[in-house]
Motif scaffolding. Sequence first.
Motif, mmCIF file in Angstrom:
data_model
loop_
_atom_site.group_PDB
_atom_site.id
_atom_site.type_symbol
_atom_site.label_atom_id
_atom_site.label_comp_id
_atom_site.label_asym_id
_atom_site.label_seq_id
_atom_site.Cartn_x
_atom_site.Cartn_y
_atom_site.Cartn_z
ATOM 1 N N LEU A 4 -0.366 -134.698 25.636
ATOM 2 C CA LEU A 4 0.472 -134.644 24.439
ATOM 3 C C LEU A 4 1.911 -134.291 24.774
ATOM 4 O O LEU A 4 2.839 -134.870 24.204
ATOM 5 C CB LEU A 4 -0.099 -133.638 23.433
ATOM 6 N N ASP A 5 2.108 -133.385 25.727
ATOM 7 C CA ASP A 5 3.493 -133.020 26.067
ATOM 8 C C ASP A 5 4.236 -134.193 26.694
ATOM 9 O O ASP A 5 5.423 -134.389 26.454
ATOM 10 C CB ASP A 5 3.536 -131.780 26.963
ATOM 11 N N GLN A 13 3.655 -137.354 25.977
ATOM 12 C CA GLN A 13 3.944 -138.265 24.866
ATOM 13 C C GLN A 13 5.162 -137.793 24.083
ATOM 14 O O GLN A 13 6.046 -138.581 23.761
ATOM 15 C CB GLN A 13 2.726 -138.360 23.934
ATOM 16 N N LEU A 14 5.221 -136.504 23.772
ATOM 17 C CA LEU A 14 6.349 -135.971 23.013
ATOM 18 C C LEU A 14 7.647 -136.042 23.805
ATOM 19 O O LEU A 14 8.709 -136.304 23.239
ATOM 20 C CB LEU A 14 6.058 -134.545 22.554
ATOM 21 N N LYS A 15 7.575 -135.828 25.130
ATOM 22 C CA LYS A 15 8.779 -135.951 25.965
ATOM 23 C C LYS A 15 9.257 -137.398 25.998
ATOM 24 O O LYS A 15 10.459 -137.658 25.998
ATOM 25 C CB LYS A 15 8.504 -135.453 27.383
#
Length: 177
Positions: free
Chosen positions: A135-136, A138-140
């Motif tokens: 998830l991190d 993807q968010l980055k």
Amino acid sequence: MHPNPPQPGFPQYGPPPMAGASAQGVGGPSPVAPPKPRANAGAAMTAGILALLTAAMLVWFALYNVVHASGPAGRWSGVEVQNVGFGVLSVGALVVAAGFTFARRIPGAWTLFGLCAVFAVAMLFAAPLLWGTPLDAQLKWIFGFGKSNGIAIALAVIFAVLTTIMAAIAGSVKARG
């Protein structure tokens, strides 16, 4: 002509019957129906414009995948097929819902609300779960604004969230006429 006198045992409420109308309502002039409630004009226009901006960002993302993301052999990977397919179907659904929202239809505003809420959640959380991306990461990628496709998805997420809010306002604040 005189109106019908009140019947014993049955109180008469509302306007008197129209002249020339029978008991079943056939044969005479029909009463004017009150206007149906419609979505708030300002919120519906804003939600429709934001939906079209979201659709434009999804077109940008799909075109990026069509033009720039094909592999060295000229074949698309599964991710690219999903990106293009999701982009095309999403744009079609958004444009139809935006049209009904522009027409100030309450179901159109709530459909737009649902579509944009699903799109925002799908782009932020469902896509990394489907492809096993942390998830991190993807968010980055989305909010890092590094590559053209990341910018398109970031703006699509932002516009989808704003469209969700405005469509909820348009659907819940009703206007007559």
